[in-house]
Design a protein around this motif. Structure first.
Motif, short mmCIF file in Angstrom:
data_model
loop_
_atom_site.label_atom_id
_atom_site.label_comp_id
_atom_site.label_asym_id
_atom_site.label_seq_id
_atom_site.Cartn_x
_atom_site.Cartn_y
_atom_site.Cartn_z
N LEU A 21 29.45 21.20 10.81
CA LEU A 21 29.86 19.86 10.41
C LEU A 21 31.21 19.56 11.03
N ARG A 22 31.36 18.35 11.49
CA ARG A 22 32.62 17.96 12.10
C ARG A 22 32.99 16.57 11.58
N ALA A 23 34.22 16.43 11.12
CA ALA A 23 34.73 15.14 10.65
C ALA A 23 36.02 14.85 11.42
N GLY A 24 35.93 13.94 12.34
CA GLY A 24 37.10 13.62 13.16
C GLY A 24 37.34 14.67 14.22
N LYS A 25 38.59 14.73 14.69
CA LYS A 25 38.92 15.68 15.77
C LYS A 25 39.42 17.02 15.25
N ARG A 26 39.94 17.04 14.03
CA ARG A 26 40.57 18.27 13.56
C ARG A 26 39.77 19.02 12.51
N ALA A 27 38.98 18.35 11.75
CA ALA A 27 38.27 19.01 10.65
C ALA A 27 36.86 19.40 11.07
N SER A 28 36.55 20.66 10.88
CA SER A 28 35.20 21.14 11.18
C SER A 28 34.86 22.29 10.24
N LEU A 29 33.57 22.48 10.05
CA LEU A 29 33.07 23.54 9.17
C LEU A 29 31.85 24.15 9.83
N THR A 30 31.81 25.46 9.89
CA THR A 30 30.65 26.18 10.40
C THR A 30 30.18 27.15 9.33
N MET A 31 28.89 27.09 9.04
CA MET A 31 28.31 27.96 8.02
C MET A 31 27.12 28.70 8.63
N VAL A 32 27.08 29.99 8.43
CA VAL A 32 25.98 30.82 8.92
C VAL A 32 25.40 31.58 7.73
#
Length: 72
Positions: A21-32
């Motif tokens: 998931l990515r919100a904007g240029k700085r915030a991101s989340l990766t889940m495995v």
């Protein structure tokens, strides 16, 4: 000559999923998530038992409130 059963493809023994998931240029989340088939089955059993116990508690609470309203 090899047995045809031993040469057949086996199902994978792990279930894998990846979410980004990515919100904007700085915030991101990766889940495995990585589950074995037995682990996936145990999670399903735990969730279904939790739902069943919740339904029992709701029914008991509703029955108790019915008896209280009859007393008044």
């Amino acid at each position: 000559m090899k047995n045809s059963i031993s040469m057949s493809r086996r199902a994978p023994d792990r279930q894998r999923a990846k979410l980004r998931l990515r919100a904007g240029k700085r915030a991101s989340l990766t889940m495995v998530v990585d589950f074995s088939n037995v682990g996936l089955l145990s999670v399903g059993v735990l969730v279904s038992s939790k739902l069943l116990s919740t339904a029992i508690l709701v029914r008991a609470s509703a029955a108790r409130s019915d008896t209280r309203s009859n007393v008044d």
